[in-house]
Design a protein around this motif. Sequence first.
Motif: not given
Length: 252
Positions: A51-62, A69-81, A141-145
């Motif tokens: 997401l950070r590469e494809a939609v950089p504006a998404l991360f402009a305000r941290d 929930h914990a399924h692949l199609d909802h958490v695949g990019g979670a590590y970027e945040f 990958g593993a994601v910690t809340l």
Amino acid sequence: MSPWFEQLRFGDGLVRLSEPHVHEILRSNVWWLRRTDRDVVVDAGLGVVALREAVPALFARDPLVVLSHAHLDHVGGAYEFRERAGHPADAAALAAGVPASLDGPELARLLGTEDVGADFPDVMIDALPEPGYDPAAYRVGAVTLTHPVEDGDRIDLGGRTLTVLHLPGHTPGSVALLEEHTGALYSGDVVYDGYLVDDLPESDVAAYRRSLEFLCGLDVSVVHPGHGRSLDRARLRDVARAYLRRTDEDGA
């Protein structure tokens, strides 16, 4: 923005991102709420393309990402945040790295749904995000809340708030977010306009019924789900009541 993602603007600072080249079973919505004090992102897509590469504006305000929930199609990019919120009941699954594959039969096996694996294509994407991309190398990958959230917790966006609703059934830690100012509900996979999945190993039909009974009585103006188009209140009730009839052991 990368052609991997489609962007739909709803007005009032709300944007929906989706991945059109992903098979409909895994084609989820990423909801981007741009508010006064900070941005919140609901779910993080499949993670095939960063997401950070494809939609950089998404991360402009941290932004804070809230994982429904914990399924692949909802958490695949979670590590970027930097900041990640979700319910503790799904924390262990996230920390272990959720089952993930772009190989259809393998994904069915990992999810414990071999009986419906025939509905999965050989590959869960119909295009490559870049030349040389190897779908077999895909992993989540593993994601910690960083922010465990419970039912009733409130997320302050600056003059507007999101209230966390713990609505288990699809997974133990499934949550939705209610923006009371607008009446908008971000429902993840608790409810969407389609067949509600309750036969995964971690699903609980009795809990799902209680969650949908609650939603039937909730005063909302619109539902922005984890998959597909947004629903109005009447359609929410139609979908929820259809599920309740389908799962009524007494056949009532």
